[in-house]
Design an enzyme around this catalytic site. Sequence first.
Site, mmCIF file in Angstrom:
data_model
loop_
_atom_site.group_PDB
_atom_site.id
_atom_site.type_symbol
_atom_site.label_atom_id
_atom_site.label_comp_id
_atom_site.label_asym_id
_atom_site.label_seq_id
_atom_site.Cartn_x
_atom_site.Cartn_y
_atom_site.Cartn_z
ATOM 1 C CB SER A 21 3.661 -4.104 -0.060
ATOM 2 O OG SER A 21 3.211 -2.787 -0.238
ATOM 3 C CG MET A 64 -1.652 -0.561 -11.775
ATOM 4 S SD MET A 64 -1.943 0.937 -10.770
ATOM 5 C CE MET A 64 -1.366 2.178 -11.911
ATOM 6 C CG HIS A 91 -5.350 8.151 -5.276
ATOM 7 N ND1 HIS A 91 -5.038 7.752 -6.562
ATOM 8 C CD2 HIS A 91 -4.944 9.441 -5.175
ATOM 9 C CE1 HIS A 91 -4.480 8.763 -7.202
ATOM 10 N NE2 HIS A 91 -4.411 9.796 -6.391
#
Length: 199
Positions: free
Chosen positions: A15, A93, A117
Site C-alpha cells: 500500500s 521483510m 519503520h
Amino acid sequence: MKKRKLAVLVSGTGSLLKAALEDGLQVDLVIADKPCPGIDEVPRGYEHVKIKLISRKDFRNESGEFDRIAFTQAVLDFLNLNEIDVVAMAGFMTIFSSQMFLPKAQGGFDGRILNIHPALLPAFKGEKAVKDALEYGVKVTGTTIHIATYDLDAGPIIAQEAVNVFEDDTVETLHERIKQVERVLYPRTIRKFMEDLTD
Ligand code: GRF
C-alpha cells in the site's frame, strides 16, 4: 539534474508502493522476495515499472536453510544491472547480509537504502513494532524513515511523524493509522532524498 533510478522493495500488500506511484514518484523497479500483492497487483498498469520476483525459497543451502548471502547478492546484482541509484524498502521483510551495505564503488548501496519503520525509533525495533508499542502501553507512537544499515532499524533518521494511540486500538487499527501517515511522508521523503543526492 541527473536522473536517478529508484527501486522499491516489497513483501506484502504494497500500500505504500501504491501511494508512491499515485503520488507520481518515478519508480523504475519493484522487487519482491515472495509472491504478494506488492508485485502481483499494485504496479500493474504502470508501464514504465519493471517488476521482479527474487524468491527467498529459491535460495537454500545444502542444509536446506535460507542462504542469506546468495539471496542478497542476487538482489544486489539485479539492482546494479538496472543501474539503480536509490532503494526504498516498503514493507520488505528479508534482512540483507553485509555486502548490500558496501560503498557504491564496491558495488553496494551504502547510504542509499531507505527504510520505513512503523514506530518512533529507537523505540520498538523489529518486525512486531506496532504490537510491541501497543502492548507496552505508549500513548504516542508513529513512523520513522531512516537510512538502512547492517544493524537493523538503527541507521540515521531522516524523518519521523507521531501518531496517537487510542484506548480501543488494535494492532490493525493502529497500524492502519500509522500507514495513513506513511503514505504521505514516504513518497515526499524519498523524492527529497533523491533530489539531494550529490554523487
Ligand atoms: C509499513 O507500515 C512500513 O512501515 C513497514 O511495513 C509496512 C508496509 O505496508 N515497514 P504495506 O505493505 O505497504 O501496506
